[in-house]
Scaffold this motif. Structure first.
Motif, short mmCIF file in Angstrom:
data_model
loop_
_atom_site.label_atom_id
_atom_site.label_comp_id
_atom_site.label_asym_id
_atom_site.label_seq_id
_atom_site.Cartn_x
_atom_site.Cartn_y
_atom_site.Cartn_z
N LEU A 137 -9.06 3.90 -4.18
CA LEU A 137 -7.94 3.02 -3.87
C LEU A 137 -8.23 2.08 -2.70
CD1 LEU A 137 -4.72 5.18 -4.32
CD2 LEU A 137 -5.71 3.48 -5.85
N GLY A 138 -8.99 2.56 -1.73
CA GLY A 138 -9.34 1.70 -0.60
C GLY A 138 -10.14 0.49 -1.05
N LYS A 139 -11.12 0.74 -1.90
CA LYS A 139 -11.97 -0.33 -2.41
C LYS A 139 -11.18 -1.27 -3.33
CE LYS A 139 -16.62 -0.88 -4.41
NZ LYS A 139 -17.76 -0.14 -5.02
N VAL A 140 -10.35 -0.66 -4.17
CA VAL A 140 -9.52 -1.46 -5.08
C VAL A 140 -8.60 -2.39 -4.29
CG1 VAL A 140 -7.55 -1.34 -6.66
CG2 VAL A 140 -9.53 0.13 -7.03
N LEU A 154 -3.04 7.30 -9.34
CA LEU A 154 -4.35 6.68 -9.52
C LEU A 154 -5.44 7.52 -8.85
CD1 LEU A 154 -3.57 2.91 -8.94
CD2 LEU A 154 -4.49 3.90 -11.02
N ASP A 155 -5.12 8.11 -7.72
CA ASP A 155 -6.08 8.93 -6.99
C ASP A 155 -6.62 10.05 -7.87
OD1 ASP A 155 -3.68 8.02 -5.66
OD2 ASP A 155 -4.50 8.72 -3.78
N ASN A 194 -7.28 -7.94 -2.39
CA ASN A 194 -7.48 -8.66 -1.12
C ASN A 194 -6.43 -8.26 -0.09
OD1 ASN A 194 -8.96 -10.46 0.47
ND2 ASN A 194 -7.58 -12.15 0.01
N ILE A 195 -6.12 -6.95 -0.06
CA ILE A 195 -5.19 -6.41 0.92
C ILE A 195 -5.93 -5.37 1.76
CG2 ILE A 195 -3.08 -5.07 1.29
CD1 ILE A 195 -2.06 -6.12 -1.40
N LYS A 196 -5.88 -5.51 3.05
CA LYS A 196 -6.51 -4.52 3.93
C LYS A 196 -5.53 -3.39 4.19
CE LYS A 196 -8.72 -3.95 8.45
NZ LYS A 196 -9.89 -3.25 7.89
#
Length: 206
Positions: free
Chosen positions: A150-153, A143-144, A159-161
């Motif tokens: 990916l951080g924002k997604v 995906l990168d 809803n995972i930190k």
């Protein structure tokens, strides 16, 4: 003991790319990575990251969290152990996760999966020696490499930190894979299939 959890998110692919894709911005980060021009799954890609998904209408993001118990965190207690343990576990789990999605590709024609991070099927990719991919039937783009944030997604969409750690093993690590689908795919059945994925954690020898 390591416990796992699957989280699934779904979006129209055009809306998803508009919100989370920035090829130029993230390609700059890719160029700083050791996988750049060294793995077939990573940039520069053999396909156009802006047009590759034009034939697909929906995308499912699947997050796999691996939660560490206190005993595991007690044992993995130095920087060297954390790096070694994390690399071994994430490679095993990434390939196990990818295998599950390759099976789903066969069950649902006109779908294509994406991995998190560079391909990990081979110990050394043939790209650096100018040879064709050894396992094209298994290799999937990351995906990168499509310029996806990916951080924002992960935080906004699933809803995972995201947790990181070199001095201390975090409570969990997360892998984000995806499945793009075409219009003729039965979304309701596919969603249930993804939500019912069961991926047990692999054993890592410390």
């Amino acid at each position: 003991m390591i416990k796992t959890k699957i989280t699934v998110g779904h979006s129209n692919i055009a809306d998803f790319l508009q919100k989370y894709q920035n090829v130029e911005h993230f390609l700059a980060y890719c160029k700083q990575c050791q996988n750049y021009n060294s793995k077939w799954s990573c940039p520069p890609l053999a396909v156009n990251p802006r047009t590759y998904l034009d034939d697909y209408s929906e995308i499912y993001l699947i997050g796999l969290q691996m939660f560490y118990d206190e005993e595991t965190k007690r044992q993995v207690n130095t920087k060297e152990k954390i790096v070694d343990f994390s690399a071994k576990l994430l490679r095993k789990m990434k390939n196990k996760f990818s295998d599950e999605l390759l099976t789903i590709e066969k069950e649902f024609p006109n779908t294509v999966s994406f991995s998190s991070g560079g391909c990990a099927w081979c110990c050394k990719c043939t790209r650096s020696s100018g040879q064709p991919c050894r396992k094209p039937e298994k290799m999937r783009y990351s995906l990168d490499s499509f310029g996806i944030d990916l951080g924002k997604v992960t935080e906004e969409f699933l809803n995972i930190k995201l947790l990181w750690g070199l001095d201390k093993l975090p409570d969990y690590h997360t892998l984000i894979h995806a499945l793009a689908v075409k219009d003729d795919t039965d979304g309701e059945i596919l969603q249930k299939r993804l939500e019912n994925l069961s991926i047990e954690a692999e054993t890592v020898i410390l």
